[in-house]
Scaffold this motif. Sequence first.
Motif, PDB file in Angstrom:
ATOM      1  N   GLY A   1      -2.047  -6.534  10.115  1.00  0.00           N
ATOM      2  CA  GLY A   1      -0.620  -6.330   9.942  1.00  0.00           C
ATOM      3  C   GLY A   1      -0.295  -4.941   9.463  1.00  0.00           C
ATOM      4  O   GLY A   1       0.736  -4.361   9.832  1.00  0.00           O
TER       5      GLY A   1
ATOM      6  N   ASP B   1       2.208  -2.473  11.447  1.00  0.00           N
ATOM      7  CA  ASP B   1       3.409  -1.933  10.819  1.00  0.00           C
ATOM      8  C   ASP B   1       3.470  -0.414  10.963  1.00  0.00           C
ATOM      9  O   ASP B   1       4.523   0.150  11.272  1.00  0.00           O
TER      10      ASP B   1
ATOM     11  N   ARG C   1       4.331   0.424  14.618  1.00  0.00           N
ATOM     12  CA  ARG C   1       5.744   0.175  14.933  1.00  0.00           C
ATOM     13  C   ARG C   1       6.636   1.263  14.354  1.00  0.00           C
ATOM     14  O   ARG C   1       7.592   1.703  14.991  1.00  0.00           O
ATOM     15  N   THR C   2       6.340   1.682  13.130  1.00  0.00           N
ATOM     16  CA  THR C   2       7.161   2.701  12.483  1.00  0.00           C
ATOM     17  C   THR C   2       7.048   4.032  13.207  1.00  0.00           C
ATOM     18  O   THR C   2       8.054   4.712  13.449  1.00  0.00           O
TER      19      THR C   2
ATOM     20  N   MET D   1      -0.468  -8.905   4.928  1.00  0.00           N
ATOM     21  CA  MET D   1       0.886  -8.718   4.414  1.00  0.00           C
ATOM     22  C   MET D   1       1.599 -10.065   4.356  1.00  0.00           C
ATOM     23  O   MET D   1       1.025 -11.114   4.623  1.00  0.00           O
TER      24      MET D   1
ATOM     25  N   ASP E   1       6.149 -12.253   8.830  1.00  0.00           N
ATOM     26  CA  ASP E   1       6.949 -11.380   9.691  1.00  0.00           C
ATOM     27  C   ASP E   1       8.434 -11.549   9.369  1.00  0.00           C
ATOM     28  O   ASP E   1       8.904 -12.660   9.104  1.00  0.00           O
TER      29      ASP E   1
ATOM     30  N   TYR F   1      10.532  -8.395   3.781  1.00  0.00           N
ATOM     31  CA  TYR F   1      10.185  -7.094   3.220  1.00  0.00           C
ATOM     32  C   TYR F   1       8.689  -7.020   2.941  1.00  0.00           C
ATOM     33  O   TYR F   1       8.035  -6.010   3.212  1.00  0.00           O
TER      34      TYR F   1
ATOM     35  N   THR G   1       5.995  -5.928   5.524  1.00  0.00           N
ATOM     36  CA  THR G   1       5.778  -4.526   5.856  1.00  0.00           C
ATOM     37  C   THR G   1       4.784  -3.953   4.861  1.00  0.00           C
ATOM     38  O   THR G   1       4.603  -4.482   3.758  1.00  0.00           O
ATOM     39  N   TRP G   2       4.139  -2.853   5.236  1.00  0.00           N
ATOM     40  CA  TRP G   2       3.189  -2.239   4.299  1.00  0.00           C
ATOM     41  C   TRP G   2       3.896  -1.779   3.029  1.00  0.00           C
ATOM     42  O   TRP G   2       3.405  -2.014   1.922  1.00  0.00           O
TER      43      TRP G   2
END
Length: 324
Positions: free
Chosen positions: A40, A44, A47-48, A282, A285, A288, A291-292
């Motif tokens: 995850g 993340d 995706r960012t 993490m 989905d 908050y 997310t990392w």
Amino acid sequence: MKHTSSLRLSRRAMLAGLGAMAALPTYASTAPLNIVATTGMIADMARTIGGDLVSVKGLMGAGVDPHAYRQTRSDIVAMTRADAVLWHGLYLEAQMEDFLADLGRKRPVHAIAETLDPTRLVAHEDYDGRFDPHVWMDPDLWVQCVPAVVDALSDLRPDARGTFEANAEVFVSEAEALSIYARDLLLSVPTERRVLLTAHDAFGYFGTAYEFEVLGIQGISTESEAGLNRIGELVDLLVARDLPAVFVETSVSDRNIRALVEGAAAQGHEVRIGGSLFSDAMGPDGTYEGTWLGMIDHNVTTIARALGANAPAGGRLGKLRAAA
């Protein structure tokens, strides 16, 4: 962890030094790149950095232990159809290494954590020549993996490198802000209470970064077994040092931690479970903590509060919302 000034200095140098890796076929299509990430945390980051130009599938969801994870039939299909596969390396996905090595002879496959400077890594206690893989626990180390992701995406879409680099700079900036919050809060924990005891040794880099003594019942890998002698030693330590809290992990059974609590109680010392921490995975989905940034914020705030610091409700995100 280096002081936050090093993050500021490293950000420009890091982004300026992003170099292309081996040439690979490029994609003229405007369709999002099909990226598969094992953990995850990597998903993340991808995706960012990739934004709307990527579609990222993470194989390991909330509560999944990557040390013991084996690829499923659907995972194999997803990885063989992906434009690129991003995995962690450093023996984190131990059960998948042979498959990923074979796939890497046919498809773009990148072990992003293995691009880190080995002098920044801690030797693995159980395997010669290997390192503690839990580098995402220290924001300063984790952002050093950013160039590998930028390069992997840019190899497929060289025309979008500028976009990937801009998104990467935002990611690094947010990591810097989180680092400042974490350091300020965790260093407010009384020195004698800066002991983090969890189910396994996933927090070593965290401890180095924030001046905590870190103890795990199991070793760096959850595949190692915790013996009665180890549990007995840790119970004695809890009692002797009058420690108030221990912590469970979302991806590891809480059985051994509860044995510590019961053992301390038998000696007349009350130890409470200070909270549940995200270690190898993490949160769910869409949350908050999924997310990392959210997982580290949650961990920092939970640890600080349980050990006596005045942590803000909702962590750094809650603090920002209250100030808005």
